[in-house]
Design a protein around this motif. Structure first.
Motif, PDB file in Angstrom:
ATOM      1  N   ASP A  51     -64.324  74.988  57.134  1.00 24.11           N
ATOM      2  CA  ASP A  51     -63.799  73.748  57.716  1.00 24.11           C
ATOM      3  C   ASP A  51     -62.598  73.241  56.911  1.00 24.11           C
ATOM      4  O   ASP A  51     -61.615  72.718  57.484  1.00 24.11           O
ATOM      5  N   THR A  52     -62.676  73.419  55.598  1.00 22.85           N
ATOM      6  CA  THR A  52     -61.546  73.010  54.743  1.00 22.85           C
ATOM      7  C   THR A  52     -60.305  73.838  55.059  1.00 22.85           C
ATOM      8  O   THR A  52     -59.175  73.316  55.109  1.00 22.85           O
ATOM      9  N   LEU A  53     -60.491  75.151  55.287  1.00 26.44           N
ATOM     10  CA  LEU A  53     -59.356  76.020  55.623  1.00 26.44           C
ATOM     11  C   LEU A  53     -58.750  75.609  56.960  1.00 26.44           C
ATOM     12  O   LEU A  53     -57.511  75.661  57.141  1.00 26.44           O
ATOM     13  N   THR A  54     -59.596  75.215  57.911  1.00 27.85           N
ATOM     14  CA  THR A  54     -59.069  74.767  59.208  1.00 27.85           C
ATOM     15  C   THR A  54     -58.191  73.531  59.031  1.00 27.85           C
ATOM     16  O   THR A  54     -57.076  73.446  59.590  1.00 27.85           O
ATOM     17  N   ARG A  55     -58.656  72.575  58.267  1.00 29.03           N
ATOM     18  CA  ARG A  55     -57.863  71.361  58.023  1.00 29.03           C
ATOM     19  C   ARG A  55     -56.576  71.708  57.272  1.00 29.03           C
ATOM     20  O   ARG A  55     -55.495  71.165  57.550  1.00 29.03           O
ATOM     21  N   LEU A  56     -56.706  72.622  56.286  1.00 33.21           N
ATOM     22  CA  LEU A  56     -55.536  73.032  55.527  1.00 33.21           C
ATOM     23  C   LEU A  56     -54.519  73.734  56.426  1.00 33.21           C
ATOM     24  O   LEU A  56     -53.292  73.554  56.286  1.00 33.21           O
ATOM     25  N   ASP A  57     -54.985  74.500  57.384  1.00 34.33           N
ATOM     26  CA  ASP A  57     -54.125  75.183  58.339  1.00 34.33           C
ATOM     27  C   ASP A  57     -53.335  74.162  59.158  1.00 34.33           C
ATOM     28  O   ASP A  57     -52.114  74.287  59.359  1.00 34.33           O
ATOM     29  N   LEU A  58     -54.038  73.134  59.617  1.00 30.22           N
ATOM     30  CA  LEU A  58     -53.374  72.106  60.425  1.00 30.22           C
ATOM     31  C   LEU A  58     -52.385  71.293  59.584  1.00 30.22           C
ATOM     32  O   LEU A  58     -51.279  70.951  60.039  1.00 30.22           O
ATOM     33  N   GLN A  59     -52.790  70.985  58.346  1.00 34.27           N
ATOM     34  CA  GLN A  59     -51.904  70.213  57.467  1.00 34.27           C
ATOM     35  C   GLN A  59     -50.635  71.012  57.143  1.00 34.27           C
ATOM     36  O   GLN A  59     -49.514  70.476  57.127  1.00 34.27           O
ATOM     37  N   THR A  60     -50.827  72.303  56.894  1.00 36.79           N
ATOM     38  CA  THR A  60     -49.671  73.160  56.596  1.00 36.79           C
ATOM     39  C   THR A  60     -48.730  73.205  57.791  1.00 36.79           C
ATOM     40  O   THR A  60     -47.494  73.211  57.652  1.00 36.79           O
ATOM     41  N   GLU A  61     -49.286  73.241  59.003  1.00 36.64           N
ATOM     42  CA  GLU A  61     -48.468  73.267  60.201  1.00 36.64           C
ATOM     43  C   GLU A  61     -47.641  71.982  60.335  1.00 36.64           C
ATOM     44  O   GLU A  61     -46.479  72.008  60.770  1.00 36.64           O
ATOM     45  N   SER A  62     -48.188  70.852  59.949  1.00 41.52           N
ATOM     46  CA  SER A  62     -47.449  69.580  59.977  1.00 41.52           C
ATOM     47  C   SER A  62     -46.273  69.626  59.011  1.00 41.52           C
ATOM     48  O   SER A  62     -45.147  69.169  59.331  1.00 41.52           O
ATOM     49  N   LEU A  63     -46.519  70.192  57.804  1.00 44.54           N
ATOM     50  CA  LEU A  63     -45.433  70.309  56.820  1.00 44.54           C
ATOM     51  C   LEU A  63     -44.362  71.255  57.330  1.00 44.54           C
ATOM     52  O   LEU A  63     -43.141  71.027  57.146  1.00 44.54           O
ATOM     53  N   MET A  64     -44.770  72.327  57.984  1.00 44.13           N
ATOM     54  CA  MET A  64     -43.816  73.279  58.535  1.00 44.13           C
ATOM     55  C   MET A  64     -42.981  72.621  59.639  1.00 44.13           C
ATOM     56  O   MET A  64     -41.767  72.877  59.766  1.00 44.13           O
ATOM     57  N   LEU A  65     -43.596  71.744  60.446  1.00 46.20           N
ATOM     58  CA  LEU A  65     -42.860  71.043  61.499  1.00 46.20           C
ATOM     59  C   LEU A  65     -41.795  70.128  60.887  1.00 46.20           C
ATOM     60  O   LEU A  65     -40.649  70.066  61.371  1.00 46.20           O
ATOM     61  N   ASN A  66     -42.166  69.452  59.823  1.00 48.81           N
ATOM     62  CA  ASN A  66     -41.201  68.583  59.136  1.00 48.81           C
ATOM     63  C   ASN A  66     -40.011  69.404  58.613  1.00 48.81           C
ATOM     64  O   ASN A  66     -38.846  69.006  58.729  1.00 48.81           O
ATOM     65  N   ALA A  67     -40.327  70.564  58.022  1.00 57.71           N
ATOM     66  CA  ALA A  67     -39.269  71.418  57.489  1.00 57.71           C
ATOM     67  C   ALA A  67     -38.351  71.907  58.607  1.00 57.71           C
ATOM     68  O   ALA A  67     -37.121  71.961  58.478  1.00 57.71           O
ATOM     69  N   ALA A  68     -38.945  72.285  59.747  1.00 57.23           N
ATOM     70  CA  ALA A  68     -38.162  72.774  60.893  1.00 57.23           C
ATOM     71  C   ALA A  68     -37.249  71.676  61.437  1.00 57.23           C
ATOM     72  O   ALA A  68     -36.094  71.933  61.846  1.00 57.23           O
ATOM     73  N   GLN A  69     -37.738  70.455  61.451  1.00 56.00           N
ATOM     74  CA  GLN A  69     -36.914  69.342  61.943  1.00 56.00           C
ATOM     75  C   GLN A  69     -35.737  69.066  61.000  1.00 56.00           C
ATOM     76  O   GLN A  69     -34.638  68.679  61.441  1.00 56.00           O
ATOM     77  N   VAL A  70     -35.951  69.281  59.678  1.00 56.65           N
ATOM     78  CA  VAL A  70     -34.850  69.137  58.723  1.00 56.65           C
ATOM     79  C   VAL A  70     -33.777  70.181  59.020  1.00 56.65           C
ATOM     80  O   VAL A  70     -32.568  69.886  59.058  1.00 56.65           O
ATOM     81  N   VAL A  71     -34.198  71.415  59.232  1.00 59.12           N
ATOM     82  CA  VAL A  71     -33.250  72.490  59.555  1.00 59.12           C
ATOM     83  C   VAL A  71     -32.537  72.177  60.871  1.00 59.12           C
ATOM     84  O   VAL A  71     -31.314  72.396  61.030  1.00 59.12           O
ATOM     85  N   SER A  72     -33.272  71.610  61.855  1.00 59.86           N
ATOM     86  CA  SER A  72     -32.686  71.258  63.151  1.00 59.86           C
ATOM     87  C   SER A  72     -31.611  70.190  62.987  1.00 59.86           C
ATOM     88  O   SER A  72     -30.545  70.228  63.642  1.00 59.86           O
ATOM     89  N   GLY A  73     -31.860  69.243  62.066  1.00 64.78           N
ATOM     90  CA  GLY A  73     -30.869  68.186  61.817  1.00 64.78           C
ATOM     91  C   GLY A  73     -29.597  68.741  61.194  1.00 64.78           C
ATOM     92  O   GLY A  73     -28.478  68.357  61.576  1.00 64.78           O
ATOM     93  N   LEU A  74     -29.766  69.653  60.247  1.00 64.89           N
ATOM     94  CA  LEU A  74     -28.608  70.272  59.608  1.00 64.89           C
ATOM     95  C   LEU A  74     -27.847  71.136  60.606  1.00 64.89           C
ATOM     96  O   LEU A  74     -26.614  71.238  60.575  1.00 64.89           O
TER      97      LEU A  74
END
Length: 603
Positions: A51-74
């Motif tokens: 269950d912890t890995l599932t939450r970690l997977d989702l949290q990592t995906e949120s961080l990846m989305l933030n990173a992708a949006q930064v690249v999109s802005g640039l």
């Protein structure tokens, strides 16, 4: 083996069997429960970690989305970014990959490898094109094995603001390594962990010290969760929900199973703690088993004491009664148990036995008196008949004397009949009186009886009684009661006469001797005795005279002869006759002094 030992061993064995069965059953139950508890503990541990890995997977995906949006802005600010710019952004955003894909799905930028080597993005999943031509804002994958990248990654796509290009961010599986290594460090029984896709392809192996990627594929149990006993370890397999159970790229690559994509967490758990716990449990139960043995022995001894105490007391009293030959003794054991009840019944039996014994003694006394009276009546009948028959031949006797003698004979006959039928008080003192043994010359005594019988049966002209003496004078002496022997021989001659019935015949009486014995043989050619009666004669009261006989003569004769160390033998055959032989021990003392005795003078 004594009764007490039998009871002791019975109780001991029963207690041991029951106790051992209970201990073994309990031991097996405790072992199973201990093992199940241990396995359950790590099944739950793996589930929580999953269950912890599932939450970690989702949290990592949120961080990846933030990173992708930064690249999109640039990208919106500067246009198509160069590879060098992307590498700088990668380092700043703490991701492992940044890719740029044109509207046709071709990779045109990559921070890690030559983009021309990467297959078309739409070949991974045609739905990715919807972010260019449609209104899809983002799409992502769970942890997968991308091509041509050998290690597992997680990817996320977003379109640029003008929807002319796709921007992709990738993160390697290292992001879960810290979580798994910390979990491993918290429990020393967990030796290692590994994560697999649904088909069993490894994402990597984790220990408390390191993460190691090994390309391998295993067979995943069909039903999860599952526990596999691997000798010294348990392998606990747990299904972990991915961030995208429905994964287009996973379906196309064939890594989904039954339309679902998930992770499989494998925990390798050492049995060391369980083995130590089992060994301790075994020691406890062995100790308990030894205690059961001691308690069984103590309980058996205690119970034997309670059960056998009255039995041993009763046995001792019975032995005392037997040694004293006293049926008046009683056990008199008090109590409410079965032994006390049994001894009461035994005392009652002794009471009845005592009464029965008294009755038997009285009955034997009466029987002895009646028997004696009958024998006396039977034995005096023959001489009285002889006297009665000689009365008419006494011509010189006065008439008055004859009448007196005749009346006396009739009176004696009447008394004889009464003695044969009943038991009178005047014969009570006769029991036990035995005739005195004398030295008797057997031929003379037998001849006297034969002469008496000739006179008795002189009225039967068809009957002849012959006497033959084949015995020397020195060899014919016996020590015996003369009157009793005469009575026995007289009765045997009477039996021989009765064997002829009314027809008459010859009766032979012989006396002879051997080295140590004198023999008297009485034989006839009468009707004979049935074979089935021969062995019973002399032992039972048997008569062939109808209602007039009592069957007393032969038993009395046998007893008398055997009491004088002799033997009476009867041989008979139907239609041939009967032969009775009396064998008596010879008197041998001072035989040389008997040679001068004149046999003729003794007749």
């Amino acid at each position: 083996m004594t009764f007490s030992r039998k009871v002791f061993f019975a109780v001991l064995v029963t207690t041991l069997v029951v106790g051992s069965a209970i201990i073994l059953t309990t031991f097996r139950y405790v072992r199973e429960q201990t093992s199940e508890t241990f396995v359950s503990r790590y099944t739950v541990f793996s589930k929580v970690l999953g269950d912890t890995l599932t939450r970690l997977d989702l949290q990592t995906e949120s961080l990846m989305l933030n990173a992708a949006q930064v690249v999109s802005g640039l990208d919106a600010e500067k246009g198509l970014l160069s590879t060098e710019e992307l590498k700088d952004i990668r380092s700043q955003l703490n991701v492992t990959h940044i890719f740029v894909v044109d509207s046709a799905g071709n990779f045109i930028r990559s921070t890690n490898e030559d983009p021309s080597l990467i297959p078309n993005a739409y070949s991974f999943c045609p739905a990715y094109e919807n972010m260019i031509v449609g209104d899809v804002k983002t799409d992502s994958t769970p942890i997968i094995h991308p091509q041509p990248e050998p290690k597992p990654y997680k990817f996320l796509f977003v379109p640029n603001r003008s929807r002319t290009r796709l921007l992709e961010v990738g993160v390697r599986i290292d992001f879960i390594a810290k979580t798994l290594t910390e979990a491993l460090g918290s429990d020393p029984n967990v030796l290692s962990m590994a994560v697999y896709d649904p088909n069993g392809t490894s994402f990597g192996s984790f220990t408390a010290k390191e993460y190691k990627f090994i390309e391998k594929k295993i067979s995943i149990p069909e039903v999860l969760p599952a526990v596999v006993d691997d000798g010294n370890t348990f392998r606990v397999y747990t299904k972990v929900t991915s961030s995208h159970p429905k994964c287009c790229q996973c379906d196309i690559s064939g890594t989904s199973k039954n339309g679902e994509y998930y992770y499989v967490l494998e925990s390798v758990v050492s049995k060391h703690e369980l083995s130590a716990l089992m060994a301790k449990t075994k020691t406890i139960f062995i100790t308990l088993g030894l205690a059961i043995i001691l308690l069984s022995a103590f309980f058996g001894k205690f119970l034997v004491g309670k059960l056998v105490r009255n039995i041993e007391l009763a046995a001792e009293k019975i032995r005392a009664i037997r040694r004293g030959d006293d049926v008046e003794g009683r056990l008199n054991i008090k109590g409410n148990d079965e032994v006390a009840f049994l001894t009461k019944e035994f005392d009652g039996l002794l009471d009845e036995l005592n009464e029965s014994q008294k009755k038997v003694v009285e009955s034997e006394k009466v029987e002895a008196k009646v028997q004696l009276a009958r024998e006396v009546g039977h034995n005096i009948r023959s001489p009285i008949i002889a006297i009665e028959m000689m009365l008419p031949t006494m011509f010189g006797l006065p008439k008055q004397a004859k009448n007196v003698l005749k009346n006396a004979v009739q009176e004696i006959k009447s008394l004889s009949e009464k003695l044969s039928e009943t038991n009178k008080e005047f014969v009570l003192d006769m029991k036990g009186q035995q005739a005195e043994n004398n030295l008797v010359l057997l031929p003379v005594l037998v001849d006297e009886v034969v002469q008496q019988k000739k006179i008795e049966y002189s009225g039967n002209l068809d009957l002849a009684i012959e006497f033959k003496n084949k015995c020397k004078i020195s060899e014919g002496f016996v020590t015996i009661a003369p009157s009793e022997l005469k009575s026995v021989i007289s009765n045997l001659i009477n039996n021989a006469v009765e064997a002829y019935g009314s027809s008459g015949g010859v009766i032979s009486v012989e006396v002879e001797s051997s080295n140590s014995s004198c023999l008297v043989t009485i034989s006839d050619s009468g009707m004979g005795i049935p074979k089935e009666y021969i062995g019973r004669l002399g032992k039972e009261k048997i008569t062939f005279k109808g209602g007039s006989g009592r069957g007393l003569g032969l038993p009395h004769a046998v007893d008398f002869v055997e009491e004088n160390s002799g033997k009476l033998v009867i041989k008979s055959e139907i239609g041939v006759g009967t032969k009775v032989t009396i064998t008596l021990p010879r008197f041998k003392e001072d035989e040389s002094n008997l040679e001068n005795i004149n046999y003729e003078s003794l007749i």
